[in-house]
Design a protein around this motif. Structure first.
Motif: not given
Lengths: 272, 311
Positions: A114, A116, A119, A122-123, A125-127, A129, A153, A156-157, A160, A164, B56-57, B60-61, B64-65, B68, B87, B92
């Motif tokens: 991290s 930058s 971000n 968004a990261i 959010t993925g974690m 999920m 972004i 955007e996150a 999302a 979800f 971009q989202d 990054d998502i 993150g996924l 895990t 980027e 990432f």
């Protein structure tokens, strides 16, 4: 742990940052001070962690989206036993694993790269999920700065994560109204911050980011909300509790002198 | 020549793999239809993560996924992926080596054809080849795209699969192996000149080889479907045998196959290499075949360039 004990830990972390940046000769001390109380609550009370097993799949996750404040993350990790305290002085130097910004590849206890800016949500959010899809019962915590919310972004996150219904995602916004180039309110039209997250269907709370019980209560409230991500908007002071750094953006990135380290020690000596 | 969709073929492989591995999910910035993933979504409605038009989202998502333990496949247009989310891919996903797969649509001007410059992408391979840790696959037709998608999923870490518009000429018969990490000699009439080709211009390279043969020039054609890691030894072997070469790709001449072959040539087998592709210009809208002809990728262009290489 009592609020007073957590407050003292926060100050211990602040002093660690001053000493680390001094010893390393580089780093961003000011941005660490505004999040010290949040970090103390997260790392010394709230988060489900196992320093002996940093990759434990069931752990809570933490993302310091404003990654330049990593000296305080490293201090928290060291004091939780992820690595020896002596390692802190290696910050940003070639032989050390402590990179200039958080680095999951090199640093035990760090969950993502991290720094930058923009971000982290968004990261996270993925974690959140990914954990939910695998039936992991945990939380993903993110700290974002206010300046970095100027990045597209972030929003955007925000869209999302709300779509979800990520009740396991809890974000802290560190609202110190400073960024590298000056006041956030001078550089952009970001403020007021909470309204924007509310417009994106997040559960929003606003607190004093240096009030330990308020931080604890806000996390408890956020955990009650299971169908929306939460943001805790924290009014904070950049440089908090280091007299010459408070609300002084010159300390965004600057190395304290021997004398300034001593001033910090004196200022905090009864608060550790 | 009949055409078959690389998009559908690749997605079929992803869907088949998803039946055996419940960690595989698709992350889509409004690209389910474009990536021909509607059938995947019908079968696995909870495993398509639709984030809206937000590349971009999406990346990054996916990072993150993957952190895990999930195995996300990000699908969208090649340029929106590799340029807008450049980027995010680099910092990432690629740097920490996360297990994220990327499918880029509309690779090359042929891919975007009538859409024009905004939707034609001929820099994607160059961008990704410059990122440490990213593997780049560029299959030649639908049959190869399906094999390449399977090969991609078998690799650990980030892999980029370049696909086209969905109207790619069928070149290879069923059962043709996708040789991950190795070039594959498609035809060898002799060692007068080596032709290295990659992607959906393979049919033209094959035609050029026949044309050259008719003119008494016996060439060898290699399909370079893995652009990174490049089969440098394989390239060098052909260069040594032929002593001169032409590269053919639907990509700018900087950063793609032509560059990769030249890099290998410099180190292992220095010789004359002429590069066919977009000559550092932006093309325009048009029918696919007409566009390729107009921008220097006609069969005759390949033939002429091969002869030029032999001078």
């Amino acid at each position: 742990m009592t609020a007073d004990e957590l407050s003292r830990i926060a100050n211990r972390l602040r002093l660690d940052v001053v000493e680390t940046v001094h010893d390393a000769g580089d780093g961003h001390p000011g941005p660490c001070m505004s999040i010290a109380d949040i970090m103390a609550v997260l790392y010394f009370e709230e988060m489900k962690l196992d320093p002996q097993n940093p990759r434990w799949p069931e752990r809570d996750r933490f993302i310091l989206s404003k990654g330049h404040a990593c000296p305080i993350l490293y201090a928290a990790l060291a004091r939780r036993g992820y690595f020896p305290l002596e390692e802190l002085k290696g910050l940003r130097s070639l032989g050390s694993f402590l990179q200039g910004h958080p680095d999951s590849k090199k640093i035990p206890g760090v969950d993502t790269v991290s720094g930058s800016l923009g971000n982290g949500v968004a990261i996270g959010t993925g974690m959140a999920m990914g954990c939910r899809m695998q039936g992991i019962d945990n939380y993903v915590y993110v700290i974002v700065g206010d300046g970095e919310e100027e990045e597209g972004i972030i929003w955007e996150a925000a869209m999302a994560a709300a779509k979800f219904k990520l009740g396991n995602l809890i974000v802290f916004a560190d609202l110190n109204n400073h960024q590298s180039g000056g006041r956030v309110t001078d550089l952009s039209s970001l403020y007021p911050v909470p309204d924007k997250w509310a417009a994106f269907h997040w559960h929003v709370q606003s607190i004093d980011g240096h009030d330990i019980p308020a931080i604890q209560n806000a996390i408890a409230e956020a955990k009650k909300v299971t169908d929306r991500p939460s943001i805790i908007c924290c009014k904070t002071l950049k440089g908090k509790n280091i007299p010459y750094m408070e609300d002084n953006n010159a300390w965004h990135k600057r190395v304290p002198t021997d004398e300034e380290v001593e001033i910090a020690r004196q200022a905090l000596k009864d608060k550790l | 020549m009949s055409t078959k969709s690389t998009r559908e073929a690749a997605m079929l492989a992803i869907q088949e793999a998803a039946r055996k591995d419940d960690k595989i999910v698709i992350v889509s910035p409004d690209a389910v239809a474009a990536a021909r993933a509607t059938k995947f979504r019908e079968e696995f409605p909870d495993r398509v993560i639709e984030v809206g038009i937000a590349e971009q989202d999406a990346v990054d998502i996916a990072a993150g996924l993957a952190s895990t333990g999930m195995k996300p496949v990000v699908v969208t247009y090649a340029g929106f992926l590799t340029m807008r989310a450049c980027e995010m891919i680099r910092t990432f996903v690629a740097y920490p080596g996360l297990n994220v797969k990327f499918i880029g649509l509309n690779g090359g001007m042929l891919g975007g054809e009538r859409e024009g410059v905004t939707h034609q992408f001929y820099e994607d391979v160059g961008i990704l080849r410059s990122m440490p840790g990213v593997k780049v696959l560029c299959p030649a037709d639908a049959q190869q795209a399906k094999e390449a998608a399977s090969a991609m999923l078998e690799q650990e870490g980030p892999v980029y699969l370049r696909l086209g518009s969905g109207r790619e000429p069928e070149v290879f018969p069923e059962g043709t192996p996708f040789t991950y990490g190795k070039l594959r000699v498609v035809k060898s009439y002799g060692h007068d000149v080596a032709v290295f080709a990659s992607g959906f211009v393979m049919d033209r390279a094959i035609q050029a080889l026949e044309e050259l043969k008719e003119q008494g020039i016996n060439a060898t054609l290699a399909d370079v479907s893995t652009l990174k890691p490049l089969d440098e030894e394989g390239v060098a072997k052909l260069l040594t045998a032929c002593g001169r070469a032409v590269t053919v790709e639907d990509h700018n001449i900087y950063g793609g196959l032509g560059s990769a072959v030249c890099e290998a040539a410099c180190r292992l087998a220095p010789c004359k290499v002429l590069r066919l592709g977009l000559q550092d210009v932006y093309p325009r809208s048009g029918k696919a075949a007409e566009l390729l002809d107009a921008y220097g990728l006609s069969v005759q262009d390949i033939v002429n360039t091969a002869k030029e290489a032999m001078k």
